[in-house]
Design an enzyme around this catalytic site. Structure first.
Site, short mmCIF file in Angstrom:
data_model
loop_
_atom_site.label_atom_id
_atom_site.label_comp_id
_atom_site.label_asym_id
_atom_site.label_seq_id
_atom_site.Cartn_x
_atom_site.Cartn_y
_atom_site.Cartn_z
N LYS A 248 40.06 37.20 -22.57
CA LYS A 248 38.72 37.07 -23.14
C LYS A 248 38.32 35.60 -23.21
O LYS A 248 37.19 35.23 -22.87
CB LYS A 248 38.67 37.72 -24.53
CG LYS A 248 38.70 39.25 -24.45
CD LYS A 248 39.03 39.91 -25.77
CE LYS A 248 39.22 41.42 -25.55
NZ LYS A 248 39.75 42.12 -26.71
N GLN B 163 41.13 41.44 -32.90
CA GLN B 163 41.93 42.20 -31.95
C GLN B 163 42.73 43.28 -32.69
O GLN B 163 43.42 42.99 -33.66
CB GLN B 163 42.87 41.24 -31.20
CG GLN B 163 43.67 41.88 -30.10
CD GLN B 163 42.81 42.35 -28.92
OE1 GLN B 163 41.90 41.65 -28.48
NE2 GLN B 163 43.08 43.54 -28.43
N ASP C 298 31.92 43.99 -31.09
CA ASP C 298 32.71 45.16 -30.73
C ASP C 298 31.95 46.45 -31.07
O ASP C 298 32.34 47.53 -30.63
CB ASP C 298 34.03 45.16 -31.53
CG ASP C 298 35.22 44.83 -30.64
OD1 ASP C 298 35.08 44.95 -29.41
OD2 ASP C 298 36.27 44.46 -31.19
#
Ligand code: NAP
Length: 294
Positions: free
Chosen positions: A53, A97, A120
């Site tokens: 990422k 994460q 997200d």
């Protein structure tokens, strides 16, 4: 018949290239889209994802920051990091994460991210916006990526029967929302299967578009696929393989060779949905920066 491959790497790269002018325009306005990724602990797969990422952001001229906390970090410590990032004007997207260590309550953490930076799309405000088709809501990256794979491969979804296997909040459920919307890459008739579904093969065999997100290696066999269907395999599973250097290989939730013999089009694992997930995270971060700047 041998199915045609849907190449997520190629489509993802093309989409990332399309983002460049928008990032350049934002930078000219003094806004460099910035993504913060928070990693707790040292899970090897998570470390790989976080590195990918960061690299993807650098490559596009976006700002990226990785915050690492030890595996035994207290929840309060992580919440304090989120509060700092929530207030940081140079950060437009925040991603924690997953999975998180056991001592940390995942829901409390995800709900602490301000919805405008929740790239997200896991905060209930974004979940609600996506469910009602409000375009200011962030679509979770994986189902958003699947939808883009369908659109950009010219797969007709309007009126098609889409069967999704899996009802997680990360993939299956938002996937169903997106396909139920009106418009491009949507307008499908949607069925969602899960572990309590009776005679799952009878359901998957009805799918014009079959999307599988179970986390069960090669669960979907060739005889569960309708001839001529489009198969999107979201699953990523490590299976032991002594013949490889690492001692394992990655397989999807679909038995690829069997399904490819029946389907018209299919995504490989790796190289299908995975690269799209990161691409859509970048899209969401740019969207967040745009919404912040406007
Ligand atoms: P998850 O939260 O474990 O959900 C799995 C879903 O599959 C659940 O809804 C479960 O049903 C259903 N399921 C499990 N066994 C089943 C069975 N035998 N028959 C029917 N349904 C069954 O997993 P997830 O987070 O959605 O992830 C799914 C897979 O996608 C994993 O392999 C994951 O690694 C992969 N993934 C890939 C990406 C990517 O970027 N490529 C991103 C996210 C996830 P119940 O609800 O009834 O338990």
């Amino acid at each position: 018949m041998r199915a045609e491959l849907i190449d997520g790497k190629k489509i993802g790269q093309a989409m990332r290239a399309e983002l460049r002018p928008e990032i350049a325009a934002l930078r000219q306005r003094g806004v460099t889209p910035g993504l913060a990724v928070v990693l707790v602990g040292e899970d090897p797969a998570s470390q790989v994802y976080v590195r990918m990422k960061g690299r993807a952001c650098d490559d596009l001229g976006m700002r990226s920051e990785t915050i690492r906390l030890p595996a035994d970090a207290a929840e309060a410590e992580l919440l304090a990091v989120i509060e700092r990032l929530n207030a940081d004007p140079e950060i437009h997207g925040i991603l924690v994460q997953l999975p998180l260590p056991k001592q940390i309550n995942e829901t409390r953490v995800l709900h602490r991210i301000v919805p405008g930076k929740d790239v997200d799309g896991f905060h209930p405000e974004n979940v609600g916006k996506v469910a009602i088709g409000d375009p200011t809501g962030f679509r979770p990256a994986t189902p958003y990526g699947v939808q883009q794979l369908l659109v950009r491969s010219g797969v007709p979804t309007s009126g098609a029967h889409a069967v999704i296997v899996g009802r997680s909040n990360i993939v299956g459920r938002p996937m169903a929302s997106l396909l139920l919307h009106k418009g491009k890459g949507a307008d499908a008739t949607v069925t969602v299967c899960h572990s309590r579904t009776r005679d799952i093969g009878a359901v998957t065999r009805q799918a014009d578009v079959l999307i599988v997100a179970m986390g069960k290696p090669e669960f979907v066999r060739g005889d569960m696929v309708k001839p001529g269907a489009v198969v999107i395999d979201v699953g990523v599973n490590r299976v032991d393989d002594a013949t490889t250097e690492k001692g394992y290989r990655l397989v999807g939730d679909v038995a690829f060779e069997e399904a490819a013999a029946v389907a018209a089009r299919i995504t490989p694992v790796p190289g299908g949905v995975g690269p799209m997930t990161i691409t859509m995270l970048l899209y969401n971060t740019v969207q967040a920066a745009r919404q912040w700047a406007d």
